[in-house]
Design a protein around this motif. Structure first.
Motif, PDB file in Angstrom:
ATOM      1  N   MET A  80      -6.767  -1.754  -0.053  1.00 27.03           N
ATOM      2  CA  MET A  80      -7.796  -1.898  -1.086  1.00 27.03           C
ATOM      3  C   MET A  80      -9.191  -1.884  -0.460  1.00 27.03           C
ATOM      4  SD  MET A  80      -6.165  -4.738  -3.696  1.00 27.03           S
ATOM      5  CE  MET A  80      -5.698  -5.885  -2.407  1.00 27.03           C
ATOM      6  N   ALA A  81     -10.158  -1.392  -1.217  1.00 20.04           N
ATOM      7  CA  ALA A  81     -11.556  -1.423  -0.784  1.00 20.04           C
ATOM      8  C   ALA A  81     -12.123  -2.831  -0.974  1.00 20.04           C
ATOM      9  CB  ALA A  81     -12.374  -0.412  -1.569  1.00 20.04           C
ATOM     10  N   SER A 119     -14.077   5.718  10.447  1.00 23.35           N
ATOM     11  CA  SER A 119     -13.919   4.270  10.571  1.00 23.35           C
ATOM     12  C   SER A 119     -12.466   3.908  10.856  1.00 23.35           C
ATOM     13  CB  SER A 119     -14.370   3.591   9.273  1.00 23.35           C
ATOM     14  OG  SER A 119     -13.400   3.795   8.244  1.00 23.35           O
ATOM     15  N   ASP A 120     -12.204   2.599  10.925  1.00 28.51           N
ATOM     16  CA  ASP A 120     -10.832   2.139  11.153  1.00 28.51           C
ATOM     17  C   ASP A 120     -10.103   1.841   9.843  1.00 28.51           C
ATOM     18  OD1 ASP A 120     -12.145  -0.131  10.323  1.00 28.51           O
ATOM     19  OD2 ASP A 120     -11.453  -1.413  11.970  1.00 28.51           O
ATOM     20  N   ARG A 121     -10.687   2.224   8.688  1.00 31.02           N
ATOM     21  CA  ARG A 121     -10.013   1.991   7.405  1.00 31.02           C
ATOM     22  C   ARG A 121      -8.759   2.868   7.324  1.00 31.02           C
ATOM     23  NH1 ARG A 121     -14.321  -0.705   8.219  1.00 31.02           N
ATOM     24  NH2 ARG A 121     -15.645  -1.398   6.476  1.00 31.02           N
ATOM     25  N   ASN A 122      -7.661   2.284   6.846  1.00 34.98           N
ATOM     26  CA  ASN A 122      -6.411   3.046   6.794  1.00 34.98           C
ATOM     27  C   ASN A 122      -6.404   4.038   5.636  1.00 34.98           C
ATOM     28  OD1 ASN A 122      -5.629   1.638   4.429  1.00 34.98           O
ATOM     29  ND2 ASN A 122      -4.575   0.057   5.612  1.00 34.98           N
ATOM     30  N   LEU A 163      -8.890   4.433   2.229  1.00 36.43           N
ATOM     31  CA  LEU A 163      -9.683   5.628   1.943  1.00 36.43           C
ATOM     32  C   LEU A 163      -9.296   6.216   0.587  1.00 36.43           C
ATOM     33  CD1 LEU A 163      -9.694   7.453   5.417  1.00 36.43           C
ATOM     34  CD2 LEU A 163     -11.381   5.858   4.488  1.00 36.43           C
ATOM     35  N   ASN A 164      -8.014   6.168   0.281  1.00 38.43           N
ATOM     36  CA  ASN A 164      -7.523   6.675  -0.999  1.00 38.43           C
ATOM     37  C   ASN A 164      -8.128   5.885  -2.162  1.00 38.43           C
ATOM     38  OD1 ASN A 164      -5.919   8.282  -2.684  1.00 38.43           O
ATOM     39  ND2 ASN A 164      -4.222   6.828  -2.640  1.00 38.43           N
ATOM     40  N   TYR A 167      -7.045  -8.643   5.037  1.00 35.33           N
ATOM     41  CA  TYR A 167      -5.747  -8.453   4.384  1.00 35.33           C
ATOM     42  C   TYR A 167      -5.840  -7.375   3.297  1.00 35.33           C
ATOM     43  CZ  TYR A 167      -1.227  -9.667   2.283  1.00 35.33           C
ATOM     44  OH  TYR A 167       0.060  -9.636   1.791  1.00 35.33           O
ATOM     45  N   ALA A 168      -6.961  -7.345   2.575  1.00 36.47           N
ATOM     46  CA  ALA A 168      -7.154  -6.321   1.542  1.00 36.47           C
ATOM     47  C   ALA A 168      -7.121  -4.932   2.158  1.00 36.47           C
ATOM     48  CB  ALA A 168      -8.477  -6.551   0.815  1.00 36.47           C
ATOM     49  N   HIS A 169      -7.777  -4.761   3.292  1.00 35.65           N
ATOM     50  CA  HIS A 169      -7.753  -3.474   3.981  1.00 35.65           C
ATOM     51  C   HIS A 169      -6.347  -3.136   4.476  1.00 35.65           C
ATOM     52  CE1 HIS A 169     -12.352  -3.472   4.800  1.00 35.65           C
ATOM     53  NE2 HIS A 169     -12.060  -2.631   3.827  1.00 35.65           N
ATOM     54  N   GLU A 170      -5.632  -4.145   4.944  1.00 37.71           N
ATOM     55  CA  GLU A 170      -4.254  -3.933   5.396  1.00 37.71           C
ATOM     56  C   GLU A 170      -3.387  -3.396   4.253  1.00 37.71           C
ATOM     57  OE1 GLU A 170      -0.622  -6.742   6.968  1.00 37.71           O
ATOM     58  OE2 GLU A 170      -2.655  -7.267   7.597  1.00 37.71           O
ATOM     59  N   LEU A 171      -3.617  -3.921   3.039  1.00 39.56           N
ATOM     60  CA  LEU A 171      -2.860  -3.483   1.864  1.00 39.56           C
ATOM     61  C   LEU A 171      -3.413  -2.196   1.261  1.00 39.56           C
ATOM     62  CD1 LEU A 171      -2.275  -6.901   0.034  1.00 39.56           C
ATOM     63  CD2 LEU A 171      -0.613  -5.579   1.361  1.00 39.56           C
TER      64      LEU A 171
END
Length: 352
Positions: free
Chosen positions: A196-197, A45-48, A52-53, A190-194
């Motif tokens: 967070m899931a 996916s495009d999740r950073n 993922l962490n 924004y949560a994904h940018e920072l």
């Protein structure tokens, strides 16, 4: 707990659930939860990396650690249903520390609650159990009450307290749903940018969803579409009520349907209805967690096991159960949470 104890708890419904074979959407099409779900699904996916962490952090905690399944304790009913109505059965939970203690003692993957509750004990507990901060609520003191979720804080505020994830509710079908859709999609971005899931409560709210004394707020077709809207705005996990019926679109004479939705993609069996919800979560790529629902007292343990078995055999990711756990003595709440988790730990209970 071995399978025989689960069968005993289910009683006459044991064979009905545990021996069911799903002949609607075949299990081979479902992305089932597994210890390698991050590598198998989310890595594409495009999740950073930080997202993922934190997804792995959530999946790697508690009694269900590294199974691909989750058990989450949610406590936002003090806002949604009033604190008195929620905590009067067990007043120790007016103290936020006891909520977090219940989640830890109960072996949960995460604790989901408000900015106030989690923020008040964040320095002591944010590194001990993943925090899932609920961004918005429908507070019950505005009169007359409306089906409206409003933001109670910011994504950055949740990040600052060390949250692994943020959650939000959209009341699909309500007059405010489109505004909520925009607000939540921006918050999730924004949560994904920072890093967070994101978890979305995909609930339905509209008085017109009741027809001829039948309530379709938990209909498989309507909730399935709510789920599909949720994954569209990049929820990493979707929370939904277990389906209770089907045919909401046809009863309300609303929306677009294909007859195969009812003749081939679902039956009246609860596992098949839940399978349709999972299918709308990109065939399980996005995990489905079903809600535990309100406490009914003596039947809570059986009800919780019923929901867990249906969710797991449908291809779901786990359970998010609050009132059944915290509206009883902590020892009993821990036992209930462990019993739910035992369903997901049992290798003999497999996808239908």
């Amino acid at each position: 707990m071995d399978t025989s104890k689960i069968i005993n708890l289910l009683g006459e419904e044991g064979e009905f659930l545990l021996q069911h074979t799903c002949k609607t959407i075949d299990k081979s099409l479902i992305h089932t939860p597994s210890p390698s779900v991050i590598d198998d699904i989310w890595i594409n996916s495009d999740r950073n990396i930080q997202t993922l962490n934190n997804l792995q952090r959530l999946l790697g905690n508690g009694r269900l650690a590294n199974t691909g399944y989750v058990s989450i304790l949610p406590v936002d009913q003090d806002i949604e249903h009033t604190a008195g109505a929620s905590f009067a059965p067990n007043p120790i939970y007016f103290d936020p520390e006891n909520i977090v203690k219940l989640a830890i003692e109960g072996g949960c993957n995460a604790v989901a609650s408000t900015f106030g509750i989690l923020g008040s004990v964040a320095r002591k507990y944010a590194h001990k159990i993943p925090f899932l901060v609920k961004l918005n609520h429908n507070e019950l003191l505005t009169y007359p009450n409306s089906y409206n979720q409003i933001m109670f804080g910011t994504v950055k505020e949740a990040w600052n307290m060390g949250a692994a994830a943020v959650g939000a509710t959209i009341y699909f079908g309500s007059g405010e749903s489109r505004r909520q859709l925009i607000e939540v999609s921006e918050a999730f971005e924004y949560a994904h940018e920072l890093g967070m899931a994101t978890v979305l409560w995909c609930y339905l709210r509209n008085n017109e969803f009741k027809k001829d004394n039948v309530d379709y707020h938990a209909a498989a077709d309507l909730t399935g579409q709510a789920n599909h809207l949720g994954v569209t705005i990049k929820a990493d996990i979707v929370k939904q009520k277990l389906p209770e019926n089907n045919g909401g679109f046809t009863a309300i004479k609303f929306g677009k349907i294909h007859q195969k939705m009812y003749t081939e993609l679902a039956t009246e069996h609860p596992i098949d209805l839940c399978r349709y919800q999972v299918a709308n979560n990109y065939m399980g790529r996005v995990g489905l967690i079903n809600s535990g629902g309100e406490s009914h007292g003596a039947s809570d343990l059986k009800d919780a096991v019923f929901t867990a078995v249906v969710n797991k055999r449908a291809g779901g990711m786990g359970l998010i159960s609050g009132r059944k756990a915290f509206q009883r003595p902590m020892k009993d709440g821990v036992e209930l949470l462990h019993t739910i988790q035992d369903v997901y730990l049992d290798p003999e209970i497999t996808i239908a």
